[in-house]
Design a protein around this motif. Structure first.
Motif, PDB file in Angstrom:
ATOM      1  N   ALA A  78      -5.289   1.369   3.169  1.00 40.04           N
ATOM      2  CA  ALA A  78      -5.517   2.675   2.754  1.00 40.04           C
ATOM      3  C   ALA A  78      -4.416   2.687   1.333  1.00 40.04           C
ATOM      4  O   ALA A  78      -4.957   3.485   0.518  1.00 40.04           O
ATOM      5  CB  ALA A  78      -4.922   3.729   3.784  1.00 40.04           C
ATOM      6  N   TRP A  79      -3.267   2.252   1.706  1.00 39.59           N
ATOM      7  CA  TRP A  79      -2.289   2.327   0.578  1.00 39.59           C
ATOM      8  C   TRP A  79      -2.739   1.735  -0.555  1.00 39.59           C
ATOM      9  O   TRP A  79      -2.676   2.145  -1.853  1.00 39.59           O
ATOM     10  CB  TRP A  79      -0.819   1.821   1.018  1.00 39.59           C
ATOM     11  N   LEU A  80      -3.456   0.373  -0.565  1.00 36.87           N
ATOM     12  CA  LEU A  80      -3.840  -0.268  -1.643  1.00 36.87           C
ATOM     13  C   LEU A  80      -4.882   0.536  -2.163  1.00 36.87           C
ATOM     14  O   LEU A  80      -4.907   0.730  -3.551  1.00 36.87           O
ATOM     15  CB  LEU A  80      -4.377  -1.832  -1.381  1.00 36.87           C
ATOM     16  N   ASP A  81      -5.922   1.027  -1.474  1.00 37.79           N
ATOM     17  CA  ASP A  81      -6.733   2.009  -2.122  1.00 37.79           C
ATOM     18  C   ASP A  81      -6.194   2.898  -3.059  1.00 37.79           C
ATOM     19  O   ASP A  81      -6.665   3.305  -4.005  1.00 37.79           O
ATOM     20  CB  ASP A  81      -7.745   2.534  -1.192  1.00 37.79           C
ATOM     21  N   THR A 129       3.666  -3.092 -10.151  1.00 36.60           N
ATOM     22  CA  THR A 129       3.164  -3.966 -11.499  1.00 36.60           C
ATOM     23  C   THR A 129       3.463  -5.310 -11.579  1.00 36.60           C
ATOM     24  O   THR A 129       3.024  -6.250 -12.385  1.00 36.60           O
ATOM     25  CB  THR A 129       3.346  -3.159 -12.544  1.00 36.60           C
ATOM     26  N   LYS A 130       4.567  -5.602 -10.754  1.00 37.76           N
ATOM     27  CA  LYS A 130       5.108  -6.871 -10.642  1.00 37.76           C
ATOM     28  C   LYS A 130       4.958  -7.646  -9.238  1.00 37.76           C
ATOM     29  O   LYS A 130       5.103  -6.987  -8.145  1.00 37.76           O
ATOM     30  CB  LYS A 130       6.409  -6.931 -10.991  1.00 37.76           C
ATOM     31  N   GLU A 131       4.854  -8.910  -9.324  1.00 38.77           N
ATOM     32  CA  GLU A 131       4.680  -9.655  -8.016  1.00 38.77           C
ATOM     33  C   GLU A 131       6.168  -9.688  -7.316  1.00 38.77           C
ATOM     34  O   GLU A 131       7.000  -9.509  -7.864  1.00 38.77           O
ATOM     35  CB  GLU A 131       4.624 -11.217  -8.330  1.00 38.77           C
ATOM     36  N   PRO A 132       5.892  -9.489  -5.976  1.00 37.39           N
ATOM     37  CA  PRO A 132       7.295  -9.349  -5.010  1.00 37.39           C
ATOM     38  C   PRO A 132       8.057 -10.716  -5.264  1.00 37.39           C
ATOM     39  O   PRO A 132       7.242 -11.716  -5.555  1.00 37.39           O
ATOM     40  CB  PRO A 132       6.462  -9.064  -3.754  1.00 37.39           C
ATOM     41  N   THR A 133       9.177 -10.775  -4.791  1.00 36.96           N
ATOM     42  CA  THR A 133      10.149 -11.656  -4.775  1.00 36.96           C
ATOM     43  C   THR A 133      10.585 -11.834  -3.364  1.00 36.96           C
ATOM     44  O   THR A 133      10.117 -11.223  -2.663  1.00 36.96           O
ATOM     45  CB  THR A 133      11.329 -11.454  -5.606  1.00 36.96           C
ATOM     46  N   LEU A 134      11.421 -13.040  -2.968  1.00 39.50           N
ATOM     47  CA  LEU A 134      11.863 -13.389  -1.805  1.00 39.50           C
ATOM     48  C   LEU A 134      12.538 -12.020  -1.205  1.00 39.50           C
ATOM     49  O   LEU A 134      12.538 -11.897  -0.099  1.00 39.50           O
ATOM     50  CB  LEU A 134      12.553 -14.424  -1.755  1.00 39.50           C
ATOM     51  N   LEU A 135      13.346 -11.130  -2.001  1.00 43.09           N
ATOM     52  CA  LEU A 135      13.865 -10.185  -1.723  1.00 43.09           C
ATOM     53  C   LEU A 135      13.061  -8.867  -1.598  1.00 43.09           C
ATOM     54  O   LEU A 135      13.620  -7.855  -1.084  1.00 43.09           O
ATOM     55  CB  LEU A 135      15.124  -9.952  -2.793  1.00 43.09           C
ATOM     56  N   SER A 136      11.692  -8.842  -1.885  1.00 38.29           N
ATOM     57  CA  SER A 136      11.050  -7.761  -1.790  1.00 38.29           C
ATOM     58  C   SER A 136      10.905  -7.431  -0.304  1.00 38.29           C
ATOM     59  O   SER A 136      10.889  -8.131   0.522  1.00 38.29           O
ATOM     60  CB  SER A 136       9.714  -7.872  -2.391  1.00 38.29           C
ATOM     61  N   TRP A 144       0.705  -6.750  -2.058  1.00 40.44           N
ATOM     62  CA  TRP A 144       0.307  -7.670  -3.279  1.00 40.44           C
ATOM     63  C   TRP A 144      -0.542  -8.638  -2.455  1.00 40.44           C
ATOM     64  O   TRP A 144      -1.423  -9.136  -3.416  1.00 40.44           O
ATOM     65  CB  TRP A 144       1.630  -8.387  -3.500  1.00 40.44           C
ATOM     66  N   LYS A 145      -0.180  -9.240  -1.546  1.00 43.53           N
ATOM     67  CA  LYS A 145      -1.366 -10.348  -0.855  1.00 43.53           C
ATOM     68  C   LYS A 145      -2.791  -9.804  -0.748  1.00 43.53           C
ATOM     69  O   LYS A 145      -3.554 -10.443  -1.011  1.00 43.53           O
ATOM     70  CB  LYS A 145      -0.769 -10.621   0.492  1.00 43.53           C
ATOM     71  N   LEU A 146      -2.810  -8.480  -0.322  1.00 47.94           N
ATOM     72  CA  LEU A 146      -4.128  -7.861   0.054  1.00 47.94           C
ATOM     73  C   LEU A 146      -4.741  -7.632  -1.484  1.00 47.94           C
ATOM     74  O   LEU A 146      -5.999  -7.761  -1.488  1.00 47.94           O
ATOM     75  CB  LEU A 146      -3.866  -6.607   0.687  1.00 47.94           C
ATOM     76  N   LYS A 147      -3.943  -7.143  -2.387  1.00 45.75           N
ATOM     77  CA  LYS A 147      -4.596  -7.134  -3.632  1.00 45.75           C
ATOM     78  C   LYS A 147      -4.939  -8.322  -4.104  1.00 45.75           C
ATOM     79  O   LYS A 147      -6.226  -8.332  -4.647  1.00 45.75           O
ATOM     80  CB  LYS A 147      -3.519  -6.688  -4.666  1.00 45.75           C
TER      81      LYS A 147
END
Length: 161
Positions: A78-81, A129-136, A144-147
């Motif tokens: 839902a959030w990604l939509d 708009t940016k890929e997550p990091t290890l600290l995300s 991001w993975k679902l996207k």
């Protein structure tokens, strides 16, 4: 319009009578019991998610409230939509849990570079708009993975057609 006025106008008013006190009204909407669609005793929203926007507010917890849309999607779907269809108009991404979401944890997202997920334990802020990091945080990583999975599946269906 303040954040709490936004919350009450597009979500809270469907759950509790509005008194004009934005803090008290939002607190009641988040912490009191509400009638369920299936009947029975009123229950506090203790699980699930909500996407609150000017167009329509959607919630997973099936209440007997009118004016809200209900969905069986996962919170991340839902959030990604909502993020993928973001038009620049503010929205709220809310995660419900055993403890009520404090009104101090309610924030609107106005920009994909500053997405805020509101929950009882705090607020996760990230740049979608940016890929997550290890600290995300968890929400950023899962979204991001679902996207990427959706993009991959969309590419597969477009190339096989």
């Amino acid at each position: 319009m303040t954040t709490l006025e936004f919350f009450n106008n597009y979500f809270g008013r469907h759950l509790v009578a509005q008194t004009g006190n934005a803090v008290a009204d939002a607190t009641r909407a988040l912490s009191t019991g509400h009638r369920m669609a299936k009947g029975g005793d009123p229950q506090r929203i203790a699980s699930g998610w909500a996407v609150i926007s000017e167009e329509v507010s959607t919630i997973q917890f099936k209440l007997a409230a009118t004016g809200l849309r209900y969905s069986d999607q996962t919170r991340y779907e839902a959030w990604l939509d909502a993020l993928e269809s973001f038009s620049g108009k503010p929205l709220m991404l809310v995660e419900f849990d055993k403890k009520p979401v404090p009104v101090a944890n309610l924030f609107r997202t106005h920009d994909l570079r500053a997405v805020q997920v509101c929950s009882p334990g705090g607020v996760e802020l990230f740049d979608f708009t940016k890929e997550p990091t290890l600290l995300s945080g968890k929400a950023h990583k899962v979204l991001w993975k679902l996207k990427l999975e959706r993009q991959k599946n969309s590419f597969k269906s477009n190339t096989s057609a």
